[in-house]
Enzyme design. Structure first.
Site, PDB file in Angstrom:
ATOM      1  N   HIS A  76      49.028  53.402 -29.566  1.00  0.00           N
ATOM      2  CA  HIS A  76      49.774  53.179 -28.323  1.00  0.00           C
ATOM      3  C   HIS A  76      51.269  53.441 -28.511  1.00  0.00           C
ATOM      4  O   HIS A  76      51.845  53.146 -29.564  1.00  0.00           O
ATOM      5  CB  HIS A  76      49.489  51.800 -27.721  1.00  0.00           C
ATOM      6  CG  HIS A  76      50.009  50.614 -28.483  1.00  0.00           C
ATOM      7  ND1 HIS A  76      51.268  50.094 -28.290  1.00  0.00           N
ATOM      8  CD2 HIS A  76      49.437  49.825 -29.413  1.00  0.00           C
ATOM      9  CE1 HIS A  76      51.438  49.035 -29.061  1.00  0.00           C
ATOM     10  NE2 HIS A  76      50.349  48.851 -29.765  1.00  0.00           N
ATOM     11  N   ASP A 190      54.955  48.199 -34.453  1.00  0.00           N
ATOM     12  CA  ASP A 190      53.780  48.125 -33.566  1.00  0.00           C
ATOM     13  C   ASP A 190      54.109  48.880 -32.285  1.00  0.00           C
ATOM     14  O   ASP A 190      54.801  48.336 -31.438  1.00  0.00           O
ATOM     15  CB  ASP A 190      53.461  46.655 -33.307  1.00  0.00           C
ATOM     16  CG  ASP A 190      52.391  46.430 -32.251  1.00  0.00           C
ATOM     17  OD1 ASP A 190      51.783  47.399 -31.796  1.00  0.00           O
ATOM     18  OD2 ASP A 190      52.194  45.246 -31.880  1.00  0.00           O
ATOM     19  N   GLU A 222      49.545  49.297 -23.570  1.00  0.00           N
ATOM     20  CA  GLU A 222      48.688  48.465 -24.422  1.00  0.00           C
ATOM     21  C   GLU A 222      49.213  47.042 -24.496  1.00  0.00           C
ATOM     22  O   GLU A 222      48.454  46.080 -24.405  1.00  0.00           O
ATOM     23  CB  GLU A 222      48.600  49.060 -25.835  1.00  0.00           C
ATOM     24  CG  GLU A 222      47.456  48.497 -26.669  1.00  0.00           C
ATOM     25  CD  GLU A 222      47.827  47.326 -27.564  1.00  0.00           C
ATOM     26  OE1 GLU A 222      46.962  46.822 -28.270  1.00  0.00           O
ATOM     27  OE2 GLU A 222      49.004  46.882 -27.549  1.00  0.00           O
ATOM     28  N   ASP A 245      46.469  50.653 -35.393  1.00  0.00           N
ATOM     29  CA  ASP A 245      47.533  49.697 -35.052  1.00  0.00           C
ATOM     30  C   ASP A 245      47.789  48.852 -36.293  1.00  0.00           C
ATOM     31  O   ASP A 245      47.152  49.062 -37.324  1.00  0.00           O
ATOM     32  CB  ASP A 245      47.096  48.827 -33.868  1.00  0.00           C
ATOM     33  CG  ASP A 245      48.277  48.282 -33.068  1.00  0.00           C
ATOM     34  OD1 ASP A 245      49.362  48.075 -33.655  1.00  0.00           O
ATOM     35  OD2 ASP A 245      48.119  48.041 -31.875  1.00  0.00           O
ATOM     36  N   HIS A 339      55.369  41.289 -33.506  1.00  0.00           N
ATOM     37  CA  HIS A 339      55.970  41.071 -32.191  1.00  0.00           C
ATOM     38  C   HIS A 339      57.370  40.463 -32.262  1.00  0.00           C
ATOM     39  O   HIS A 339      57.969  40.159 -31.237  1.00  0.00           O
ATOM     40  CB  HIS A 339      55.057  40.261 -31.259  1.00  0.00           C
ATOM     41  CG  HIS A 339      53.907  41.082 -30.732  1.00  0.00           C
ATOM     42  ND1 HIS A 339      53.137  40.688 -29.659  1.00  0.00           N
ATOM     43  CD2 HIS A 339      53.423  42.292 -31.114  1.00  0.00           C
ATOM     44  CE1 HIS A 339      52.209  41.627 -29.427  1.00  0.00           C
ATOM     45  NE2 HIS A 339      52.374  42.600 -30.308  1.00  0.00           N
TER      46      HIS A 339
END
Ligand SMILES: [Zn+2]
Length: 377
Positions: A76, A190, A222, A245, A339
């Site tokens: 993604h 990511d 995504e 990923d 994240h």
């Protein structure tokens, strides 16, 4: 396993450069155009034709031999972040979250308001002055709704004049830095690192005639709803989806009970994923693909790590349900601090993941069976 060819490895050097370039390009979910253009330019440089669909997925197809199952190789392009929710009269900006934003790691982060190339504006997520922080506030996570972004503006009119309005995309200030031992820290490792891997797999396989048809898909949204890739899968009807990923590295003290995935010890495959926080979906990989990549890793002397856990999922969860079903697997590279504004990966893992995926896809021949009865469980 010893790290191979450090420094001298041109694959690793290309992955370092491309991952870094891609991490410095903002591309919030639903606003991936700049990343798509950069990846399209990479494909053009490789002489590979490409197209994009109405959602913005970037697709390139290499035709292979008839009779081999077709493959969709997926990563993604988008990243998580925020959108502007409210502009205060005094010029401070409130934001709505988009994707799995870790609220406890937001105050005092640098962010970027994405207005347009050359017109983006920096901002700072405010952290209450420490000298005024009360004891009960000291260990409290401030919900994002209470946070505000200071971009230096003194009035709402100034914010609007800069091109920032409700709905404007906001991302962590893009950054990339190389750590010791060829480790890379950056914004949106990511999934820009996997986008770079997909480009390198395309480079490795473009000249080969003995391969299945491969659709390289750089997907959108995504981090938003995990379903942007669905549009591409429905149009392409692949037999197999290989999704790339991050895989959670568990070799830091806070992750020790979750598994044995080590940063720098090689690529990983997910044997089980499930979101478990409201989304009833995940991926249990097709046994043919587990066998394929296990055999490829053994033949190519690649250490393949194994991961199984609840808490994350990818768009393979949805792609596998398209049509009469798509054989799915999640492969990836170990990553730390996922994240957060600075995630960490290891370049050796990206290089080995490239070799694993290219080698595995090349082994998908006309006799490759997706019949589950051909595999013992
Ligand atoms: Zn991701």
């Amino acid at each position: 396993m010893a790290k191979r060819g450090r420094k001298a490895d041109p694959l690793k050097a290309r992955l370092a450069a491309l991952t870094t370039d891609l991490m410095l390009i903002p591309g919030l979910s639903g606003h991936e155009t700049r990343v798509r253009r950069a990846l399209a330019a990479q494909l053009s440089e490789l002489g590979i034709a490409h197209r994009s669909d109405r959602l913005g997925n970037l697709i390139a197809t290499l035709e292979g031999e008839a009779g081999r199952p077709s493959v969709m190789l997926l990563a993604h392009m988008d990243q998580l972040g925020f959108v502007v929710r409210k502009i205060e009269a005094n010029g401070l900006v409130r934001v709505e979250r988009l994707g799995g934003v870790p609220e406890r790691a937001l105050p005092s982060q640098a962010v970027l308001f994405c207005v347009g190339e050359g017109r983006d504006r920096p901002g700072v997520i405010a952290n209450k002055s420490h000298h005024a922080t009360t004891p009960d506030e000291k260990y409290r996570v401030v919900p994002y709704a209470e946070l505000y972004v200071d971009a230096g503006f003194a009035s709402a009119a100034e914010v609007l004049a800069a091109g920032i309005d409700v709905g404007a995309p906001v991302v962590y200030q893009p950054r990339a830095t190389t750590l010791a031992n060829d480790r890379l820290a950056g914004t949106a490792v990511d999934d820009r690192a996997a986008c770079a891997v997909v480009i390198e797999v395309a480079r490795a396989l473009r000249g080969s005639r003995r391969k299945p048809t491969i659709h390289f898909v750089f997907s959108v949204q995504e981090e938003f709803n995990l379903r942007g890739a669905l549009a591409a899968a429905q149009a392409l009807s692949p037999d197999i989806v290989i999704q790339l990923d991050l895989i959670l590295a568990t070799d830091t003290p806070d992750m020790a009970t979750r598994g044995d995935v080590q940063l720098g010890a090689g690529p990983a495959m997910s044997l089980y994923s499930f979101h478990g926080r409201g989304t009833l979906n995940g991926t249990i990989p097709h046994p043919a693909l587990v066998a394929l990549f296990s055999a490829t890793a053994a033949a190519e002397k690649i250490t393949l790590q194994r991961s199984a856990h609840v808490g994350a999922l990818t768009d393979s969860s949805y792609v596998q349900l398209v049509g009469a079903g798509v054989a799915a697997i999640d492969l990836g590279f170990p990553a730390r601090y996922t994240h957060s504004s600075l995630e960490v990966c290891d370049l050796a893992d990206l290089a080995e993941l490239t070799r694993l995926v290219a080698g595995g896809i090349a082994r998908i021949d006309g006799r490759f069976s997706l019949d589950r009865d051909d595999y013992d469980e």
